[in-house]
Design a protein around this motif. Structure first.
Motif, PDB file in Angstrom:
ATOM      1  N   ALA A  10       0.879  -1.249  -0.101  1.00 36.25           N
ATOM      2  CA  ALA A  10      -0.118  -0.049  -0.176  1.00 36.25           C
ATOM      3  C   ALA A  10       1.021   1.309   0.124  1.00 36.25           C
ATOM      4  O   ALA A  10       0.526   2.289  -0.778  1.00 36.25           O
ATOM      5  CB  ALA A  10      -0.979   0.019   1.383  1.00 36.25           C
ATOM      6  N   LYS A  11       1.992   1.116   0.672  1.00 37.68           N
ATOM      7  CA  LYS A  11       2.902   2.392   0.700  1.00 37.68           C
ATOM      8  C   LYS A  11       3.394   2.778  -0.659  1.00 37.68           C
ATOM      9  O   LYS A  11       3.303   3.978  -1.073  1.00 37.68           O
ATOM     10  CB  LYS A  11       4.058   2.139   1.550  1.00 37.68           C
ATOM     11  N   TYR A  12       3.831   1.836  -1.245  1.00 39.01           N
ATOM     12  CA  TYR A  12       4.346   1.907  -2.926  1.00 39.01           C
ATOM     13  C   TYR A  12       3.262   2.113  -3.753  1.00 39.01           C
ATOM     14  O   TYR A  12       3.434   2.892  -4.872  1.00 39.01           O
ATOM     15  CB  TYR A  12       5.270   0.973  -3.259  1.00 39.01           C
ATOM     16  N   LEU A  13       2.163   1.382  -3.757  1.00 37.60           N
ATOM     17  CA  LEU A  13       1.285   1.585  -4.571  1.00 37.60           C
ATOM     18  C   LEU A  13       0.457   2.981  -4.743  1.00 37.60           C
ATOM     19  O   LEU A  13       0.008   3.169  -5.725  1.00 37.60           O
ATOM     20  CB  LEU A  13       0.180   0.270  -4.607  1.00 37.60           C
ATOM     21  N   LYS A  14       0.236   3.287  -3.579  1.00 41.23           N
ATOM     22  CA  LYS A  14      -0.495   4.619  -3.233  1.00 41.23           C
ATOM     23  C   LYS A  14       0.217   5.754  -4.320  1.00 41.23           C
ATOM     24  O   LYS A  14      -0.303   6.320  -5.180  1.00 41.23           O
ATOM     25  CB  LYS A  14      -0.390   5.145  -1.870  1.00 41.23           C
ATOM     26  N   LEU A  40     -10.785   8.848 -10.121  1.00 46.15           N
ATOM     27  CA  LEU A  40     -11.203   7.287  -9.528  1.00 46.15           C
ATOM     28  C   LEU A  40      -9.885   6.656  -9.065  1.00 46.15           C
ATOM     29  O   LEU A  40      -9.632   5.972  -8.096  1.00 46.15           O
ATOM     30  CB  LEU A  40     -11.718   6.509 -10.813  1.00 46.15           C
ATOM     31  N   MET A  41      -8.653   6.709 -10.103  1.00 45.50           N
ATOM     32  CA  MET A  41      -7.379   6.315  -9.570  1.00 45.50           C
ATOM     33  C   MET A  41      -6.814   6.994  -8.363  1.00 45.50           C
ATOM     34  O   MET A  41      -6.416   6.175  -7.247  1.00 45.50           O
ATOM     35  CB  MET A  41      -6.287   6.417 -10.759  1.00 45.50           C
ATOM     36  N   VAL A  47      -8.402   4.704  -0.846  1.00 41.04           N
ATOM     37  CA  VAL A  47      -9.192   3.495  -0.451  1.00 41.04           C
ATOM     38  C   VAL A  47      -8.159   2.299  -0.143  1.00 41.04           C
ATOM     39  O   VAL A  47      -8.658   1.597   0.691  1.00 41.04           O
ATOM     40  CB  VAL A  47     -10.178   3.460  -1.363  1.00 41.04           C
ATOM     41  N   TYR A  48      -7.131   1.921  -1.014  1.00 39.31           N
ATOM     42  CA  TYR A  48      -6.612   0.978  -0.854  1.00 39.31           C
ATOM     43  C   TYR A  48      -5.617   1.120   0.421  1.00 39.31           C
ATOM     44  O   TYR A  48      -5.349  -0.105   0.958  1.00 39.31           O
ATOM     45  CB  TYR A  48      -5.376   0.737  -2.225  1.00 39.31           C
ATOM     46  N   ARG A  49      -5.273   2.263   0.846  1.00 42.11           N
ATOM     47  CA  ARG A  49      -4.580   2.173   2.311  1.00 42.11           C
ATOM     48  C   ARG A  49      -5.559   1.792   3.175  1.00 42.11           C
ATOM     49  O   ARG A  49      -5.178   1.227   4.046  1.00 42.11           O
ATOM     50  CB  ARG A  49      -4.156   3.738   2.267  1.00 42.11           C
ATOM     51  N   THR A 127     -15.844   9.260  -4.280  1.00 42.56           N
ATOM     52  CA  THR A 127     -15.159   7.836  -4.114  1.00 42.56           C
ATOM     53  C   THR A 127     -14.882   7.613  -2.838  1.00 42.56           C
ATOM     54  O   THR A 127     -15.286   6.584  -2.179  1.00 42.56           O
ATOM     55  CB  THR A 127     -14.039   7.827  -4.915  1.00 42.56           C
ATOM     56  N   LEU A 128     -14.436   8.628  -2.098  1.00 45.42           N
ATOM     57  CA  LEU A 128     -13.894   8.502  -0.600  1.00 45.42           C
ATOM     58  C   LEU A 128     -15.316   8.730   0.181  1.00 45.42           C
ATOM     59  O   LEU A 128     -15.492   7.716   1.136  1.00 45.42           O
ATOM     60  CB  LEU A 128     -13.217   9.554  -0.093  1.00 45.42           C
ATOM     61  N   LEU A 129     -16.384   9.373  -0.228  1.00 43.45           N
ATOM     62  CA  LEU A 129     -17.589   9.289   0.366  1.00 43.45           C
ATOM     63  C   LEU A 129     -18.399   8.064   0.432  1.00 43.45           C
ATOM     64  O   LEU A 129     -18.912   7.516   1.474  1.00 43.45           O
ATOM     65  CB  LEU A 129     -18.545  10.559   0.000  1.00 43.45           C
ATOM     66  N   PHE A 130     -18.341   7.411  -0.863  1.00 46.68           N
ATOM     67  CA  PHE A 130     -18.784   6.229  -1.004  1.00 46.68           C
ATOM     68  C   PHE A 130     -18.272   5.042  -0.185  1.00 46.68           C
ATOM     69  O   PHE A 130     -18.958   4.201   0.541  1.00 46.68           O
ATOM     70  CB  PHE A 130     -18.898   5.742  -2.565  1.00 46.68           C
ATOM     71  N   VAL A 131     -17.068   5.028  -0.176  1.00 47.26           N
ATOM     72  CA  VAL A 131     -16.389   3.971   0.454  1.00 47.26           C
ATOM     73  C   VAL A 131     -16.376   4.169   1.875  1.00 47.26           C
ATOM     74  O   VAL A 131     -16.552   3.222   2.659  1.00 47.26           O
ATOM     75  CB  VAL A 131     -14.808   3.900   0.109  1.00 47.26           C
ATOM     76  N   PHE A 132     -16.104   5.395   2.534  1.00 47.03           N
ATOM     77  CA  PHE A 132     -16.465   5.813   3.940  1.00 47.03           C
ATOM     78  C   PHE A 132     -17.746   5.313   4.419  1.00 47.03           C
ATOM     79  O   PHE A 132     -18.012   4.948   5.396  1.00 47.03           O
ATOM     80  CB  PHE A 132     -15.823   6.889   4.312  1.00 47.03           C
TER      81      PHE A 132
END
Length: 139
Positions: A10-14, A40-41, A47-49, A127-132
């Motif tokens: 997650a650290k690197y993919l972010k 989205l990306m 979100v991945y974090r 996106t953040l609102l949806f996932v949260f």
């Protein structure tokens, strides 16, 4: 989830996802979908974090910032409408300004790019609102 491998990834993919998000934004401002795909990306990078660590921890670190992303994005979209209105043209008519540079022909900036930046930030916020909202505790 408490996976060490996922947390290291997650650290690197972010940062990799954010770089690709910005590249999608810059490439796509002359083609359809740049701001949306890039947003989205970038949203998924955050979100991945949350998947790797804890969604509640990420939500607290952002301090409910999805609304700020959405508001800032909508404000940039609104700003992209103004130059065409002040120029006496129909709304959302693309206008460009050429900024001279010492090397090359210069940089062309236009209202479609400002619109794409607004879409970029609005999509991050949504996106953040949806996932949260999916991670909220049910009473």
């Amino acid at each position: 989830m408490n996976s060490v491998i996922l947390q290291i990834a997650a650290k690197y993919l972010k940062w990799l996802l954010i770089v690709f998000a910005v590249l999608a934004l810059l490439r796509g401002h002359n083609n359809p979908g740049g701001g949306f795909i890039g947003g989205l990306m970038a949203g998924l990078a955050i979100v991945y974090r949350g998947f790797a660590y804890n969604a509640f921890q990420v939500k607290e670190e952002l301090q409910d910032r999805p609304g700020y992303y959405i508001g800032g994005g909508l404000f940039a979209i609104f700003l992209s409408f103004l130059p065409s209105l002040f120029a006496g043209k129909t709304i959302m008519t693309g206008l460009w300004v050429k900024i001279p540079t010492p090397v090359g022909e210069g940089i062309k900036l236009g209202t479609p790019f400002l619109f794409d930046i607004g879409v970029f930030f609005a999509v991050i916020g949504v996106t953040l609102l949806f996932v949260f909202s999916l991670t909220q505790k049910q009473h």
